[in-house]
Design a protein around this motif. Structure first.
Motif, mmCIF file in Angstrom:
data_model
loop_
_atom_site.group_PDB
_atom_site.id
_atom_site.type_symbol
_atom_site.label_atom_id
_atom_site.label_comp_id
_atom_site.label_asym_id
_atom_site.label_seq_id
_atom_site.Cartn_x
_atom_site.Cartn_y
_atom_site.Cartn_z
ATOM 1 N N GLU A 103 11.862 -0.859 -0.737
ATOM 2 C CA GLU A 103 10.936 -0.859 0.398
ATOM 3 C C GLU A 103 11.419 0.087 1.488
ATOM 4 O O GLU A 103 10.622 0.811 2.097
ATOM 5 N N ALA A 107 9.402 3.560 2.421
ATOM 6 C CA ALA A 107 8.927 3.750 3.797
ATOM 7 C C ALA A 107 9.456 5.057 4.376
ATOM 8 O O ALA A 107 8.739 5.769 5.103
ATOM 9 N N GLY A 110 7.391 7.755 3.467
ATOM 10 C CA GLY A 110 6.054 7.703 4.058
ATOM 11 C C GLY A 110 4.983 7.130 3.156
ATOM 12 O O GLY A 110 3.791 7.360 3.385
ATOM 13 N N VAL A 111 5.385 6.378 2.120
ATOM 14 C CA VAL A 111 4.390 5.771 1.232
ATOM 15 C C VAL A 111 3.763 4.576 1.951
ATOM 16 O O VAL A 111 4.478 3.721 2.501
ATOM 17 N N GLU A 112 2.434 4.516 1.961
ATOM 18 C CA GLU A 112 1.702 3.450 2.639
ATOM 19 C C GLU A 112 2.095 2.086 2.058
ATOM 20 O O GLU A 112 2.350 1.955 0.865
ATOM 21 N N LYS A 113 2.133 1.058 2.920
ATOM 22 C CA LYS A 113 2.758 -0.217 2.590
ATOM 23 C C LYS A 113 2.185 -0.868 1.335
ATOM 24 O O LYS A 113 2.921 -1.300 0.451
ATOM 25 N N GLN A 114 0.875 -0.971 1.232
ATOM 26 C CA GLN A 114 0.270 -1.628 0.073
ATOM 27 C C GLN A 114 0.465 -0.813 -1.200
ATOM 28 O O GLN A 114 0.725 -1.357 -2.280
ATOM 29 N N GLU A 115 0.347 0.507 -1.061
ATOM 30 C CA GLU A 115 0.583 1.392 -2.213
ATOM 31 C C GLU A 115 2.038 1.299 -2.655
ATOM 32 O O GLU A 115 2.335 1.282 -3.855
ATOM 33 N N LEU A 116 2.939 1.238 -1.679
ATOM 34 C CA LEU A 116 4.362 1.122 -1.987
ATOM 35 C C LEU A 116 4.648 -0.157 -2.767
ATOM 36 O O LEU A 116 5.399 -0.139 -3.750
ATOM 37 N N HIS A 156 7.808 8.128 -4.309
ATOM 38 C CA HIS A 156 6.821 8.971 -3.612
ATOM 39 C C HIS A 156 6.130 9.951 -4.556
ATOM 40 O O HIS A 156 5.462 10.884 -4.117
#
Length: 250
Positions: A103, A107, A110-116, A156
Motif C-alpha cells: 500500500e 501510493a 500514485g496509484v489510485e486507492k481502489q485500483e491499488l 504501477h
C-alpha cells in the motif's frame, strides 16, 4: 520507420572518487522493446552500477542514457512512471505487513486507492502471498520477501522493469513462481532488464545477454548464439567462464 529501441546507451562511464579504474567504462548499447535483456558478469564487474544508471538512480560521469527517446538525466520525471525497479537488497519495512508495504509503495507511485487495492490482491494471489499478506515482513522467509519485493516494483504497471538479482537466496519453488510471472509480464509487453548469477536461469529467460567484466561489455548476443560461437561451450555458464576466466572475484 519508428525505432523499436526503448533504451539507448551512449558512452556511459561511472567513476567513483578514489577508485583506480571506472566502475563502468564507456558502454554503448541498445535494448529493444519487449526484450528480456540480461546483464551478466562476475562480482564487481559493474552490473549494479550500470542498472542504476539505466533507471536514473545514478547519473553517469560521462555519456547519456535515453529512455523512449528522452534523455534520462534531464527528463527523468517524464519517464519514471514507465520504469519499475526491483533492487537486489530487499526494499521493505520489516515492522509493516506485506500488504502495508505494498500500500505504501503503490501510493508513492500514485496509484489510485481502489485500483491499488485490486492490483495488490491480484498480485498477492498470483504469487501465493494472500494468506501471509497481513503478517509482518520480519516474519517472512527469504522467498516470501523476494515475492513481495517484486510486487512492490510492478504495482504501477511499468513498461520497463529493472531486476537486480530477483531470485537470489530463495528456494526452488519461489524462484519458479517469480520467473513464471516475469515471463507473463514480458509476454504482456513489458521490457525486462535483468542481472543474475544464476546462468542456467538467464539462459532460459533472456532473449539477449551482454557479459560485462571490469566495466566493459565483452560479449553480446542471444544465449544460443554465444554458445555456438564459443568452441567447446555447451551452455551459457561455459561461455561466461571462458570469457571472464575462473579466477575468484571478491
Amino acid at each position: 520507420m519508428e525505432s523499436t529501441s526503448v533504451i539507448e546507451v551512449s558512452g556511459i562511464t561511472k567513476s567513483y572518487k578514489g577508485a583506480e579504474f571506472p566502475a563502468v567504462d564507456n558502454l554503448s548499447f541498445t535494448i529493444s522493446k519487449n526484450e528480456t535483456f540480461g546483464l551478466l558478469g562476475p562480482n564487481g564487474a559493474g552490473k549494479t552500477t550500470t542498472i542504476s544508471m539505466l533507471c536514473g538512480l545514478f547519473h553517469p560521469t560521462n555519456g547519456t542514457v535515453k529512455v523512449n527517446g528522452e534523455d534520462l538525466r534531464s527528463n527523468l520525471s517524464k519517464v519514471k512512471s514507465d520504469l519499475g525497479i526491483v533492487p537486489q537488497d530487499i526494499a521493505l519495512y520489516p515492522t509493516l505487513t506485506g500488504r502495508e508495504n505494498l500500500e505504501f509503495y503503490g501510493a508513492m507511485y500514485g496509484v489510485e486507492k481502489q485500483e491499488l487495492k485490486k492490483r495488490i490482491n491480484t498480485w498477492l494471489n498470483k504469487l501465493e502471498m494472500n494468506k501471509s499478506a497481513d503478517k509482518l515482513v520480519e516474519s517472512y522467509s527469504g522467498g516470501m520477501k523476494r515475492r513481495i519485493n517484486l510486487i512492490a516494483g510492478v504495482l504501477h504497471n511499468p513498461r520497463i522493469l529493472f531486476l537486480d538479482e530477483p531470485t537470489v537466496g530463495v528456494d526452488v519453488q519461489s524462484r519458479a513462481a517469480i520467473m513464471e510471472h516475469l515471463n507473463e509480464l514480458n509476454a504482456s509487453g513489458v521490457t525486462i532488464i535483468y542481472t543474475s548469477h544464476h546462468l542456467e536461469e538467464a539462459e532460459k529467460f533472456c532473449s539477449d545477454v551482454a557479459i560485462i567484466d571490469q566495466g566493459k561489455i565483452i560479449a553480446r548476443g542471444k544465449p544460443s548464439s554465444l554458445i555456438s560461437e564459443n568452441v567447446g561451450c555447451t551452455n551459457l555458464e561455459d561461455v561466461f567462464l571462458k570469457l571472464t576466466k575462473t579466477a575468484l572475484r571478491d
